[in-house]
Design a protein around this motif. Sequence first.
Motif, PDB file in Angstrom:
ATOM      1  N   TRP A 113     -25.424 -23.496  56.023  1.00  0.00           N
ATOM      2  CA  TRP A 113     -26.674 -23.135  55.547  1.00  0.00           C
ATOM      3  C   TRP A 113     -27.778 -23.782  56.659  1.00  0.00           C
ATOM      4  O   TRP A 113     -28.643 -22.897  57.071  1.00  0.00           O
ATOM      5  CB  TRP A 113     -26.965 -23.847  54.336  1.00  0.00           C
ATOM      6  N   LYS A 114     -27.457 -24.834  57.348  1.00  0.00           N
ATOM      7  CA  LYS A 114     -28.378 -25.299  58.257  1.00  0.00           C
ATOM      8  C   LYS A 114     -28.189 -24.801  59.569  1.00  0.00           C
ATOM      9  O   LYS A 114     -29.350 -24.314  60.133  1.00  0.00           O
ATOM     10  CB  LYS A 114     -28.037 -27.004  58.418  1.00  0.00           C
ATOM     11  N   GLN A 115     -27.034 -24.399  59.840  1.00  0.00           N
ATOM     12  CA  GLN A 115     -26.759 -23.625  61.073  1.00  0.00           C
ATOM     13  C   GLN A 115     -27.649 -22.079  60.981  1.00  0.00           C
ATOM     14  O   GLN A 115     -28.268 -21.636  61.919  1.00  0.00           O
ATOM     15  CB  GLN A 115     -25.410 -23.143  61.368  1.00  0.00           C
ATOM     16  N   TRP A 116     -27.296 -21.692  59.608  1.00  0.00           N
ATOM     17  CA  TRP A 116     -28.234 -20.222  59.466  1.00  0.00           C
ATOM     18  C   TRP A 116     -29.680 -20.329  59.535  1.00  0.00           C
ATOM     19  O   TRP A 116     -30.360 -19.427  60.212  1.00  0.00           O
ATOM     20  CB  TRP A 116     -27.899 -19.844  58.010  1.00  0.00           C
ATOM     21  N   VAL A 117     -30.243 -21.412  59.066  1.00  0.00           N
ATOM     22  CA  VAL A 117     -31.661 -21.674  59.295  1.00  0.00           C
ATOM     23  C   VAL A 117     -32.021 -21.779  60.692  1.00  0.00           C
ATOM     24  O   VAL A 117     -32.951 -21.189  61.237  1.00  0.00           O
ATOM     25  CB  VAL A 117     -32.003 -22.864  58.465  1.00  0.00           C
ATOM     26  N   ARG A 118     -31.435 -22.479  61.404  1.00  0.00           N
ATOM     27  CA  ARG A 118     -31.668 -22.610  63.040  1.00  0.00           C
ATOM     28  C   ARG A 118     -31.488 -21.255  63.315  1.00  0.00           C
ATOM     29  O   ARG A 118     -32.252 -21.182  64.720  1.00  0.00           O
ATOM     30  CB  ARG A 118     -30.657 -23.710  63.442  1.00  0.00           C
ATOM     31  N   ALA A 119     -30.528 -20.389  63.045  1.00  0.00           N
ATOM     32  CA  ALA A 119     -30.413 -19.137  63.928  1.00  0.00           C
ATOM     33  C   ALA A 119     -31.528 -18.184  63.424  1.00  0.00           C
ATOM     34  O   ALA A 119     -31.602 -17.071  64.364  1.00  0.00           O
ATOM     35  CB  ALA A 119     -28.882 -18.447  63.025  1.00  0.00           C
ATOM     36  N   ILE A 120     -32.108 -18.362  62.417  1.00  0.00           N
ATOM     37  CA  ILE A 120     -33.357 -17.341  62.083  1.00  0.00           C
ATOM     38  C   ILE A 120     -34.719 -17.877  62.493  1.00  0.00           C
ATOM     39  O   ILE A 120     -35.679 -17.060  62.631  1.00  0.00           O
ATOM     40  CB  ILE A 120     -33.327 -16.921  60.485  1.00  0.00           C
ATOM     41  N   LEU A 121     -34.957 -19.303  62.719  1.00  0.00           N
ATOM     42  CA  LEU A 121     -36.135 -19.628  63.116  1.00  0.00           C
ATOM     43  C   LEU A 121     -35.809 -20.999  63.673  1.00  0.00           C
ATOM     44  O   LEU A 121     -34.953 -21.846  63.399  1.00  0.00           O
ATOM     45  CB  LEU A 121     -36.864 -19.760  61.969  1.00  0.00           C
ATOM     46  N   ASP A 122     -37.178 -21.386  64.516  1.00  0.00           N
ATOM     47  CA  ASP A 122     -36.955 -22.865  65.068  1.00  0.00           C
ATOM     48  C   ASP A 122     -37.692 -23.726  64.274  1.00  0.00           C
ATOM     49  O   ASP A 122     -39.063 -23.736  63.957  1.00  0.00           O
ATOM     50  CB  ASP A 122     -37.638 -22.874  66.369  1.00  0.00           C
ATOM     51  N   PRO A 123     -37.014 -24.559  63.268  1.00  0.00           N
ATOM     52  CA  PRO A 123     -37.756 -25.179  62.003  1.00  0.00           C
ATOM     53  C   PRO A 123     -38.392 -26.571  62.510  1.00  0.00           C
ATOM     54  O   PRO A 123     -39.210 -27.043  61.883  1.00  0.00           O
ATOM     55  CB  PRO A 123     -36.502 -25.388  61.107  1.00  0.00           C
ATOM     56  N   ARG A 124     -38.292 -26.839  63.996  1.00  0.00           N
ATOM     57  CA  ARG A 124     -39.086 -28.051  64.310  1.00  0.00           C
ATOM     58  C   ARG A 124     -40.602 -27.805  64.175  1.00  0.00           C
ATOM     59  O   ARG A 124     -41.104 -26.833  64.694  1.00  0.00           O
ATOM     60  CB  ARG A 124     -38.656 -28.238  65.657  1.00  0.00           C
ATOM     61  N   GLY A 125     -41.107 -28.679  63.425  1.00  0.00           N
ATOM     62  CA  GLY A 125     -42.553 -28.952  63.230  1.00  0.00           C
ATOM     63  C   GLY A 125     -43.031 -27.669  62.245  1.00  0.00           C
ATOM     64  O   GLY A 125     -44.277 -27.524  62.172  1.00  0.00           O
ATOM     65  N   VAL A 126     -42.298 -27.007  61.660  1.00  0.00           N
ATOM     66  CA  VAL A 126     -42.741 -25.876  60.874  1.00  0.00           C
ATOM     67  C   VAL A 126     -42.794 -26.614  59.291  1.00  0.00           C
ATOM     68  O   VAL A 126     -42.189 -27.402  59.020  1.00  0.00           O
ATOM     69  CB  VAL A 126     -41.428 -24.867  60.720  1.00  0.00           C
ATOM     70  N   ASN A 127     -43.994 -25.990  58.573  1.00  0.00           N
ATOM     71  CA  ASN A 127     -44.618 -26.308  57.671  1.00  0.00           C
ATOM     72  C   ASN A 127     -43.878 -25.518  56.415  1.00  0.00           C
ATOM     73  O   ASN A 127     -44.147 -24.294  56.404  1.00  0.00           O
ATOM     74  CB  ASN A 127     -45.953 -26.395  57.059  1.00  0.00           C
ATOM     75  N   VAL A 128     -42.967 -25.950  55.625  1.00  0.00           N
ATOM     76  CA  VAL A 128     -42.019 -25.247  54.488  1.00  0.00           C
ATOM     77  C   VAL A 128     -42.264 -25.816  53.407  1.00  0.00           C
ATOM     78  O   VAL A 128     -42.548 -26.902  52.941  1.00  0.00           O
ATOM     79  CB  VAL A 128     -40.547 -25.427  54.629  1.00  0.00           C
ATOM     80  N   ALA A 129     -42.735 -24.857  52.175  1.00  0.00           N
ATOM     81  CA  ALA A 129     -42.701 -25.088  50.878  1.00  0.00           C
ATOM     82  C   ALA A 129     -41.491 -24.881  50.282  1.00  0.00           C
ATOM     83  O   ALA A 129     -41.040 -23.643  50.207  1.00  0.00           O
ATOM     84  CB  ALA A 129     -43.953 -24.599  50.066  1.00  0.00           C
ATOM     85  N   ASP A 130     -40.813 -25.861  49.467  1.00  0.00           N
ATOM     86  CA  ASP A 130     -39.670 -25.573  48.779  1.00  0.00           C
ATOM     87  C   ASP A 130     -40.106 -25.466  47.349  1.00  0.00           C
ATOM     88  O   ASP A 130     -40.275 -26.525  46.695  1.00  0.00           O
ATOM     89  CB  ASP A 130     -38.439 -26.710  49.031  1.00  0.00           C
ATOM     90  N   ILE A 131     -40.041 -24.374  46.848  1.00  0.00           N
ATOM     91  CA  ILE A 131     -40.506 -24.058  45.324  1.00  0.00           C
ATOM     92  C   ILE A 131     -39.454 -23.970  44.543  1.00  0.00           C
ATOM     93  O   ILE A 131     -38.577 -23.278  44.740  1.00  0.00           O
ATOM     94  CB  ILE A 131     -41.228 -22.774  45.280  1.00  0.00           C
ATOM     95  N   GLY A 132     -39.355 -24.938  43.611  1.00  0.00           N
ATOM     96  CA  GLY A 132     -38.418 -25.047  42.615  1.00  0.00           C
ATOM     97  C   GLY A 132     -37.346 -26.126  43.294  1.00  0.00           C
ATOM     98  O   GLY A 132     -36.049 -25.732  43.123  1.00  0.00           O
ATOM     99  N   CYS A 133     -37.827 -27.064  43.996  1.00  0.00           N
ATOM    100  CA  CYS A 133     -36.864 -27.899  44.907  1.00  0.00           C
ATOM    101  C   CYS A 133     -35.686 -28.565  44.043  1.00  0.00           C
ATOM    102  O   CYS A 133     -34.691 -29.197  44.502  1.00  0.00           O
ATOM    103  CB  CYS A 133     -37.860 -28.675  45.624  1.00  0.00           C
ATOM    104  N   GLY A 134     -35.997 -28.839  42.595  1.00  0.00           N
ATOM    105  CA  GLY A 134     -35.134 -29.632  41.881  1.00  0.00           C
ATOM    106  C   GLY A 134     -34.809 -31.032  42.477  1.00  0.00           C
ATOM    107  O   GLY A 134     -35.830 -31.708  42.706  1.00  0.00           O
ATOM    108  N   GLY A 135     -33.680 -31.511  42.651  1.00  0.00           N
ATOM    109  CA  GLY A 135     -33.302 -32.862  43.323  1.00  0.00           C
ATOM    110  C   GLY A 135     -33.666 -32.773  44.799  1.00  0.00           C
ATOM    111  O   GLY A 135     -33.408 -34.031  45.492  1.00  0.00           O
ATOM    112  N   GLY A 136     -34.067 -31.811  45.673  1.00  0.00           N
ATOM    113  CA  GLY A 136     -34.520 -32.032  46.956  1.00  0.00           C
ATOM    114  C   GLY A 136     -33.426 -31.583  48.009  1.00  0.00           C
ATOM    115  O   GLY A 136     -33.437 -31.921  49.025  1.00  0.00           O
TER     116      GLY A 136
END
Length: 120
Positions: A23-46
């Motif tokens: 999953w983390k590889q997939w995220v890196r493949a679609i965007l450069d997450p470094r420094g990006v602000n993300v809202a995790d809506i319905g994050c549950g236990g994080g």
Amino acid sequence: MPIDFFHPKNKNSYATRTASPEWKQWVRAILDPRGVNVADIGCGGGIYSRALAEVGAQVTGVDSSPVMLEAAREQSQSFPRTRWVQGSAEQSGLSDGSFHFLLIRAVTHHLRDLSPCFGR
């Protein structure tokens, strides 16, 4: 049998799990997450908030359950790029336009009406 995310006995039901490396590889493949602000809506236990922080994002986890947020905070003490806010998918309390992207995972089936979450 549905889980009661507000009951203290279920506090760690999702907080101690981790996102898969794929999953983390997939995220890196679609965007450069470094420094990006993300809202995790319905994050549950994080789980996915921590995974996004691991790959470099600044993450705000939002959940309606104080029990889940407490677990997320406890499990995320070593993740300085995470913060936690009590709110819902319909009313997150977050400012419009303050995030590069939103993660809304395993949430929509809990909503009666999708319009307040996705509509304007």
